[in-house]
Design a protein around this motif. Structure first.
Motif, PDB file in Angstrom:
ATOM      1  N   UNK A 237       0.818  -1.203   0.000  1.00 30.18           N
ATOM      2  CA  UNK A 237       0.000   0.000   0.000  1.00 30.18           C
ATOM      3  C   UNK A 237       0.850   1.249   0.000  1.00 30.18           C
ATOM      4  N   UNK A 238       0.211   2.374   0.267  1.00 34.79           N
ATOM      5  CA  UNK A 238       0.901   3.660   0.224  1.00 34.79           C
ATOM      6  C   UNK A 238       2.060   3.691   1.214  1.00 34.79           C
ATOM      7  N   UNK A 239       3.226   4.141   0.720  1.00 34.73           N
ATOM      8  CA  UNK A 239       4.392   4.356   1.580  1.00 34.73           C
ATOM      9  C   UNK A 239       5.065   5.640   1.103  1.00 34.73           C
ATOM     10  N   UNK A 240       5.153   6.590   1.985  1.00 33.93           N
ATOM     11  CA  UNK A 240       5.684   7.903   1.629  1.00 33.93           C
ATOM     12  C   UNK A 240       7.160   7.825   1.264  1.00 33.93           C
ATOM     13  N   UNK A 241       7.519   8.544   0.214  1.00 35.06           N
ATOM     14  CA  UNK A 241       8.920   8.623  -0.188  1.00 35.06           C
ATOM     15  C   UNK A 241       9.715   9.513   0.752  1.00 35.06           C
ATOM     16  N   UNK A 242       9.019  10.280   1.579  1.00 33.72           N
ATOM     17  CA  UNK A 242       9.701  11.194   2.504  1.00 33.72           C
ATOM     18  C   UNK A 242      10.603  10.424   3.467  1.00 33.72           C
ATOM     19  N   UNK A 243      10.255   9.199   3.804  1.00 35.49           N
ATOM     20  CA  UNK A 243      11.097   8.366   4.662  1.00 35.49           C
ATOM     21  C   UNK A 243      12.382   7.948   3.948  1.00 35.49           C
ATOM     22  N   UNK A 244      12.303   7.846   2.636  1.00 33.28           N
ATOM     23  CA  UNK A 244      13.449   7.422   1.837  1.00 33.28           C
ATOM     24  C   UNK A 244      14.459   8.549   1.685  1.00 33.28           C
ATOM     25  N   UNK A 245      13.968   9.796   1.502  1.00 34.00           N
ATOM     26  CA  UNK A 245      14.886  10.905   1.238  1.00 34.00           C
ATOM     27  C   UNK A 245      15.350  11.626   2.491  1.00 34.00           C
ATOM     28  N   UNK A 246      14.765  11.317   3.633  1.00 34.01           N
ATOM     29  CA  UNK A 246      15.177  12.032   4.853  1.00 34.01           C
ATOM     30  C   UNK A 246      16.349  11.349   5.534  1.00 34.01           C
TER      31      UNK A 246
END
Length: 88
Positions: free
Chosen positions: A79-88
């Motif tokens: 399901x939805x997983x924010x990319x913000x966790x990847x780039x932070x």
């Protein structure tokens, strides 16, 4: 035999059926690590979420209100997983 690496989700009234029991607003797809591309008219536009991916580097703007399909690479049903966790 090759395994399919994406699935196409129909956008209806600004929402896609991300999981069998969960719809998400297409606006959220642009921040999802699984979104690959959006169908706008007859043209597929790479997802803005891919702008931070060193392999694809998407930079084109997407008018999300006019999107009719979302190409998604979530084949495991996360399901939805924010990319913000990847780039932070």
């Amino acid at each position: 035999m090759t395994e399919k690496s994406t699935r196409t989700l129909k956008a209806e009234k600004g929402f896609v059926k991300c999981l069998p029991d969960k719809s998400e607003n297409v606006e959220k797809c642009r921040f999802c690590v699984h979104s690959v591309a959006f169908l706008h008219g007859e043209k597929y536009i790479k997802s803005p979420a891919r702008a931070f991916c060193t392999l694809t580097r998407s930079t084109e703007e997407v008018s999300l209100k006019d999107v009719t399909e979302v190409v998604c690479d979530d084949l495991k049903g996360e399901g939805y997983r924010s990319m913000m966790n990847v780039i932070s």
